[in-house]
Design a protein around this motif. Structure first.
Motif, PDB file in Angstrom:
ATOM      1  N   ASN A   1      28.910   7.930  53.489  1.00 53.72           N
ATOM      2  CA  ASN A   1      28.894   8.690  52.234  1.00 53.72           C
ATOM      3  C   ASN A   1      30.240   9.384  51.991  1.00 53.72           C
ATOM      4  OD1 ASN A   1      27.746   9.441  49.825  1.00 53.72           O
ATOM      5  ND2 ASN A   1      26.788  11.293  50.662  1.00 53.72           N
ATOM      6  N   MET A   2      31.134   8.717  51.308  1.00 55.19           N
ATOM      7  CA  MET A   2      32.495   9.206  51.088  1.00 55.19           C
ATOM      8  C   MET A   2      32.494  10.399  50.130  1.00 55.19           C
ATOM      9  SD  MET A   2      35.774   7.013  49.761  1.00 55.19           S
ATOM     10  CE  MET A   2      37.454   7.675  49.871  1.00 55.19           C
ATOM     11  N   PRO A   3      33.040  11.539  50.540  1.00 52.14           N
ATOM     12  CA  PRO A   3      33.121  12.690  49.634  1.00 52.14           C
ATOM     13  C   PRO A   3      34.223  12.487  48.590  1.00 52.14           C
ATOM     14  CG  PRO A   3      34.116  13.224  51.757  1.00 52.14           C
ATOM     15  CD  PRO A   3      33.543  11.847  51.895  1.00 52.14           C
ATOM     16  N   THR A   4      33.871  12.648  47.331  1.00 56.32           N
ATOM     17  CA  THR A   4      34.834  12.492  46.242  1.00 56.32           C
ATOM     18  C   THR A   4      34.654  13.641  45.263  1.00 56.32           C
ATOM     19  OG1 THR A   4      33.431  11.176  44.760  1.00 56.32           O
ATOM     20  CG2 THR A   4      34.642   9.984  46.471  1.00 56.32           C
ATOM     21  N   GLN A   5      35.593  13.739  44.336  1.00 55.39           N
ATOM     22  CA  GLN A   5      35.554  14.817  43.346  1.00 55.39           C
ATOM     23  C   GLN A   5      35.610  14.214  41.949  1.00 55.39           C
ATOM     24  OE1 GLN A   5      38.839  17.739  43.433  1.00 55.39           O
ATOM     25  NE2 GLN A   5      37.264  19.317  43.457  1.00 55.39           N
ATOM     26  N   LEU A   6      34.591  14.521  41.140  1.00 54.82           N
ATOM     27  CA  LEU A   6      34.541  14.082  39.754  1.00 54.82           C
ATOM     28  C   LEU A   6      35.107  15.203  38.889  1.00 54.82           C
ATOM     29  CD1 LEU A   6      33.283  11.618  38.084  1.00 54.82           C
ATOM     30  CD2 LEU A   6      31.432  13.219  37.551  1.00 54.82           C
ATOM     31  N   PHE A   7      36.046  14.861  38.014  1.00 50.28           N
ATOM     32  CA  PHE A   7      36.697  15.859  37.166  1.00 50.28           C
ATOM     33  C   PHE A   7      36.550  15.444  35.709  1.00 50.28           C
ATOM     34  CE2 PHE A   7      40.476  17.218  34.764  1.00 50.28           C
ATOM     35  CZ  PHE A   7      40.415  18.592  34.939  1.00 50.28           C
ATOM     36  N   VAL A   8      36.135  16.396  34.869  1.00 48.50           N
ATOM     37  CA  VAL A   8      35.970  16.140  33.438  1.00 48.50           C
ATOM     38  C   VAL A   8      36.713  17.225  32.671  1.00 48.50           C
ATOM     39  CG1 VAL A   8      34.345  15.871  31.529  1.00 48.50           C
ATOM     40  CG2 VAL A   8      33.697  15.110  33.834  1.00 48.50           C
ATOM     41  N   ILE A   9      37.465  16.801  31.671  1.00 55.63           N
ATOM     42  CA  ILE A   9      38.119  17.767  30.788  1.00 55.63           C
ATOM     43  C   ILE A   9      37.842  17.366  29.343  1.00 55.63           C
ATOM     44  CG2 ILE A   9      40.354  16.546  30.811  1.00 55.63           C
ATOM     45  CD1 ILE A   9      41.675  19.356  30.643  1.00 55.63           C
ATOM     46  N   ALA A  10      37.573  18.358  28.512  1.00 57.27           N
ATOM     47  CA  ALA A  10      37.291  18.139  27.094  1.00 57.27           C
ATOM     48  C   ALA A  10      38.513  18.527  26.269  1.00 57.27           C
ATOM     49  CB  ALA A  10      36.080  18.961  26.668  1.00 57.27           C
ATOM     50  N   THR A  11      38.862  17.681  25.316  1.00 54.40           N
ATOM     51  CA  THR A  11      39.980  17.966  24.415  1.00 54.40           C
ATOM     52  C   THR A  11      39.528  17.747  22.971  1.00 54.40           C
ATOM     53  OG1 THR A  11      40.838  15.694  24.618  1.00 54.40           O
ATOM     54  CG2 THR A  11      41.739  17.347  26.127  1.00 54.40           C
ATOM     55  N   ASN A  12      40.343  18.182  22.039  1.00 53.76           N
ATOM     56  CA  ASN A  12      40.006  18.155  20.616  1.00 53.76           C
ATOM     57  C   ASN A  12      40.351  16.798  20.010  1.00 53.76           C
ATOM     58  OD1 ASN A  12      39.641  18.580  17.881  1.00 53.76           O
ATOM     59  ND2 ASN A  12      40.694  20.562  17.856  1.00 53.76           N
ATOM     60  N   TRP A  13      39.335  16.011  19.665  1.00 50.70           N
ATOM     61  CA  TRP A  13      39.590  14.683  19.116  1.00 50.70           C
ATOM     62  C   TRP A  13      40.348  14.749  17.793  1.00 50.70           C
ATOM     63  CZ3 TRP A  13      40.612  10.032  20.188  1.00 50.70           C
ATOM     64  CH2 TRP A  13      40.552   9.028  19.232  1.00 50.70           C
ATOM     65  N   GLU A  14      40.134  15.795  16.999  1.00 45.98           N
ATOM     66  CA  GLU A  14      40.858  15.903  15.727  1.00 45.98           C
ATOM     67  C   GLU A  14      42.360  16.001  15.961  1.00 45.98           C
ATOM     68  OE1 GLU A  14      39.561  15.400  12.817  1.00 45.98           O
ATOM     69  OE2 GLU A  14      37.576  15.181  13.702  1.00 45.98           O
ATOM     70  N   GLU A  15      42.757  16.548  17.100  1.00 47.60           N
ATOM     71  CA  GLU A  15      44.182  16.600  17.453  1.00 47.60           C
ATOM     72  C   GLU A  15      44.602  15.367  18.248  1.00 47.60           C
ATOM     73  OE1 GLU A  15      44.815  20.201  19.594  1.00 47.60           O
ATOM     74  OE2 GLU A  15      44.328  21.508  17.885  1.00 47.60           O
TER      75      GLU A  15
END
Length: 658
Positions: free
Chosen positions: A556-570
Motif C-alpha cells: 500500500n504505497m502512501p501518496t498525496q492527492l492535491f487539488v487546487i481550484a482556480t477561476n475558470w472565467e480568468e
C-alpha cells in the motif's frame, strides 16, 4: 468526456468503409502518374530530412479530391522497410484532409502491429505474449522491472499519436505547442519515476551532453520488433552519425561535439534571459519558445503570433530529434553494415526503450533551468477568494474483492489484467490471415478499480461560479517541494459549476482530461458504428486509461492527492473554451490551448513554500489528502471492470461525503 456512439449516415459510412479498406490494405488502387510518390525507406519521424519530404507529400495528396487521395495512399508500399513511411503519410493525410479528418480511425496497433508486438506474434493466429516472453524481471537487469510500463500498448499509441498530430517540420497548430511538447514529455517522466519508486528503483538519471554523453550506455534493449535492431549494453555513441542515406535523400551528418556546443548555447541563453534569432534579434526566453527551439520546429509568423517555432536552428540545432537519431543508429552510425536502426527512431516504439527516459530527463533539464529562473509562486498567485475546499476524497465504485466501506475511501487499487488485442494487418512481407480472421494477441497490462473524486467546496459568491479543479498525485515524501515538484502527476483538470453555499462535486476517473477512451475498433467500423471523443476528432492522442493511476505497492504505497481550484472565467482562453477530451497532454484539435494558466500549474515553477501542507494552510482553495495505492497481484477483475463501455454506463456511486 463526451462520447458519441451512433450509426453513421450513408455518406460518412461510405467514407469510413473506404478508409477501412485503405488501412487494411484491401483497396484497389488506380494509377495516377502525376501524383507518383517516391517512398522513403527506413523512414523516421525524428529525421528532419525525411519529415520535410513526407510533409510535402502529405500536402500534395491532401489537396487532391478524396477519391484520388485514397487511390494514391492505397498505392504506397507496405513492406517492412517502407511501413513507417506509409503509416505516417496515410495517417497524417487522413487527419488533415477534408472529408476524412473528422472520421474516427481505429487504434494504431490494429493496423501497424509490427510497431507494438514482437515479430513472433505476427506469425501465428494467436499468441500469449506473457508466455512468449516469459518472466524477464531478472535481478541482473533492473530495468526489466519496468518493462510492463514501457511496453504498454496505449502508452506507445499516445506518444506516436502526439507526434503524428504535431510534426515538428510543419507550422505549429497553435501558439503554445512548444509548451505542450515540454509538458507532455515531463509528465511521461514523472509517471515513469513514480513507477520506479514504487518498485524500489531510483529515479531516472539524465543521459546527454554533460551527463554521461561520452560514457558507455549501461542499458541495453531489444524490442523484438520486426525492422528494428537491438542495442547491446555498454555501447558508446560515435563522433558522427550519418542520416538521410535513403534513395534521393540529402545526406546529413550529426556531430556529437556540435550537439554539446548547441546545448551550451541554449543553457547560456536561458541564463541571459533571451534567445538569439537568425537576424541577431533577441527574444525573451519562455517555456514555449524553448520547447519549439529544442524540437527545432519550423514555425511561422503572423500578426497575432510572435513567431512560434524554433528561434534559430543554426545556432541551437535540433537537439531533441538528433539525440533520438544518434541513439537509434548507435549500432551502425555511418551505415556501413546496413543494420536497421533501433526503436528510438520512431515515436511508436521509442518509449519502450529505457534510454528514452534518460534522454528526455536531459531534455527536461533544459526546461528546468528556465523554470528555476521564474519568480516563485506566492500565496497571492494561488488564491481564489470566495472559494474554499473543505475536503477531498476518492471513492472506489466497485466493491468486488473488498470487505467494507472503509476500503473504498482514499484507497485505490491496481492489478494486472489479461487483455486481448485483435490485429488485422501486417506488412505484406509477413504472411497474414484473411481480414475476417484477425490475429489475436493476449498480454497482461496494468489497470485499476474504477473510482470517483468527491470534493466538498463552498462559495461565498451570490451567483453560480465556474471553477477549474486541478488534480495531482505524487508519492508521499519528506523532501522539499523544490526537490519534489516534478514528481506531481496530473490526474485531471475539469470545470464545475459551484453554487453559493456548500457543494459536493463528483468526478469519475474515466472523465479525466488526461486520458482518451480508445473504443473505436476495426470491428466497429465494419458494422458502421463510430464511438469517439467528439472533441478530439481522429487524432487518437491521449494517455491510456489503464495507466491513469500508478501501480503502487503490495504494501500500500502512501501518496498525496492535491487539488487546487482556480477561476475558470480568468483561466479560459476564449468564451467558447472548454476542457473536454484529452486536453491536458494533447491540446485541442485545430484550436488554441483552452487553459491560459501555465501547463501543470501550480507545479510549473518553484514556490515560496517548502511543503504542500504550507500551501493548503494558507490557500483555502486548495486541499491535500493522503491516499494509498495498493497493488493486488492476485486480483481478478469482474467482467464490468474489463470493458470501458460498461464503465462509461456507470453513473454516480451515491456515496455521501461526510
Amino acid at each position: 468526456m463526451s462520447i458519441c456512439q451512433c450509426q453513421i449516415g450513408s455518406s460518412k459510412k461510405s467514407v469510413q468503409r473506404q478508409i477501412l479498406q485503405l488501412l487494411l490494405n484491401d483497396g484497389e488502387s488506380d494509377t495516377y502518374p502525376e501524383l507518383t510518390v517516391n517512398p522513403i525507406d527506413n523512414f523516421s519521424t525524428f529525421n528532419a530530412t525525411h519529415m520535410k519530404a513526407a510533409n510535402t507529400i502529405v500536402k500534395r495528396i491532401s489537396q487532391e479530391s478524396f477519391s484520388t487521395a485514397l487511390n494514391v495512399l492505397e498505392g504506397l508500399p507496405r513492406t517492412t522497410e517502407f511501413s513507417l513511411f506509409t503509416m505516417f503519410v496515410t495517417r497524417r493525410t487522413l487527419s488533415v484532409m477534408e472529408g476524412s479528418r473528422d472520421v474516427p480511425l481505429p487504434p494504431l496497433y490494429q493496423t501497424q502491429p509490427q510497431l507494438f508486438f514482437p515479430e513472433a506474434c505476427l506469425l501465428r493466429p494467436h499468441s500469449d505474449l506473457d508466455l512468449l516472453l516469459g518472466d524477464d524481471c531478472t535481478k541482473e537487469y533492473i530495468e526489466n522491472k519496468l518493462s510492463w510500463f514501457r511496453e504498454d500498448v496505449g502508452l506507445s499509441e499516445h506518444h506516436c499519436n502526439w507526434h503524428l498530430s504535431y510534426p515538428f517540420t510543419e507550422p505549429p497548430k497553435f501558439e503554445r505547442q512548444g509548451e505542450l511538447f515540454v509538458y507532455m514529455h515531463q509528465q511521461m517522466l514523472a509517471r515513469y519515476d513514480f513507477e520506479r519508486l514504487a518498485l524500489g528503483v531510483e529515479r531516472v538519471q539524465a543521459w546527454g551532453p554533460g551527463c554521461g554523453w561520452d560514457e558507455p550506455i549501461k542499458e541495453g534493449y531489444n524490442a523484438n520488433l520486426k525492422g528494428f535492431s537491438f542495442r547491446p549494453s555498454n555501447l558508446v555513441i560515435a563522433p558522427t552519425t550519418k542520416l538521410g542515406d535513403s534513395v534521393g535523400m540529402k545526406i546529413r551528418i550529426i556531430s556529437r561535439d556540435e550537439i554539446c556546443r548547441q546545448k551550451d548555447r541554449i543553457f547560456d541563453s536561458v541564463a541571459r534571459g533571451y534567445l538569439e534569432g537568425n537576424d541577431g534579434t533577441r527574444e525573451p526566453v519562455s517555456i514555449n519558445k524553448l520547447g519549439f527551439t529544442t524540437e527545432a520546429n519550423l514555425g511561422y509568423v503572423t500578426e497575432s503570433n510572435d513567431g512560434a517555432g524554433s528561434t534559430n536552428t543554426k545556432l541551437y540545432g535540433n537537439i531533441h530529434n538528433d539525440g533520438h537519431m544518434i541513439l537509434a543508429a548507435i549500432n551502425d552510425p555511418n551505415g556501413l553494415y546496413k543494420i536497421n536502426v533501433g526503436p528510438m527512431s520512431d515515436p511508436a516504439t521509442a518509449a519502450k526503450d529505457p534510454i528514452f527516459y534518460r534522454w528526455h530527463k536531459f531534455i527536461d533539464g533544459i526546461f528546468e533551468s528556465h523554470r528555476l529562473h521564474l519568480t516563485p509562486y506566492t500565496v497571492e498567485d494561488l488564491l481564489f477568494d470566495g472559494i474554499q475546499i473543505h475536503d477531498v476524497c476518492t471513492v472506489v465504485t466497485d466493491l468486488s474483492g473488498l470487505t467494507g466501506e472503509k476500503e473504498r475511501v482514499n484507497q485505490l487499487y491496481t492489478f494486472f489484467e489479461k487483455k486481448t488485442f485483435k490485429v488485422f494487418n501486417t506488412p505484406t512481407d509477413v504472411k497474414t490471415p484473411p481480414m475476417d480472421k484477425p490475429i489475436t494477441i493476449t498480454k497482461s497490462e496494468l489497470n485499476h478499480k474504477p473510482f470517483v473524486y468527491q470534493i466538498k467546496v463552498s462559495s461565498t459568491f451570490t451567483q453560480t461560479t465556474k471553477v477549474t479543479f486541478r488534480v495531482f498525485v505524487a508519492p508521499k515524501s519528506r523532501k522539499s517541494l523544490d526537490d519534489w515538484r516534478n514528481m506531481f502527476v496530473e490526474l485531471d483538470k475539469f470545470i464545475a459549476k459551484v453554487e453559493p453555499g456548500n457543494n459536493v462535486i463528483e468526478r469519475r476517473d474515466f472523465d479525466s482530461s488526461v486520458v482518451i477512451i480508445r473504443d473505436n475498433y476495426i470491428e466497429d467500423m465494419m458494422e458502421g458504428v463510430m464511438r469517439y471523443n467528439t472533441s478530439s476528432g481522429n487524432c487518437g492522442c491521449g494517455w491510456p486509461l489503464n495507466l491513469l493511476i500508478p501501480r503502487g505497492t503490495e504494501g500500500n504505497m502512501p501518496t498525496q492527492l492535491f487539488v487546487i481550484a482556480t477561476n475558470w472565467e480568468e483561466d479560459k482562453h476564449d468564451p467558447k473554451a472548454n476542457l473536454d477530451g484529452s486536453v491536458s497532454y494533447c491540446g485541442k484539435s485545430g484550436k488554441e490551448y483552452p487553459d491560459e494558466k501555465p501547463m501543470g500549474f501550480p507545479f510549473d515553477r518553484a514556490f515560496d513554500f517548502n511543503t504542500i501542507s504550507e500551501i493548503t494552510s494558507l490557500v483555502p482553495n486548495s486541499f491535500a489528502v493522503d491516499i494509498g495505492i495498493k497493488f493486488k497481484p492476485d486480483f481478478n477483475p469482474s467482467p464490468a471492470e474489463q470493458t470501458v463501455k460498461d464503465r462509461i454506463r456507470k453513473e454516480s456511486t451515491g456515496f455521501v461525503l461526510i
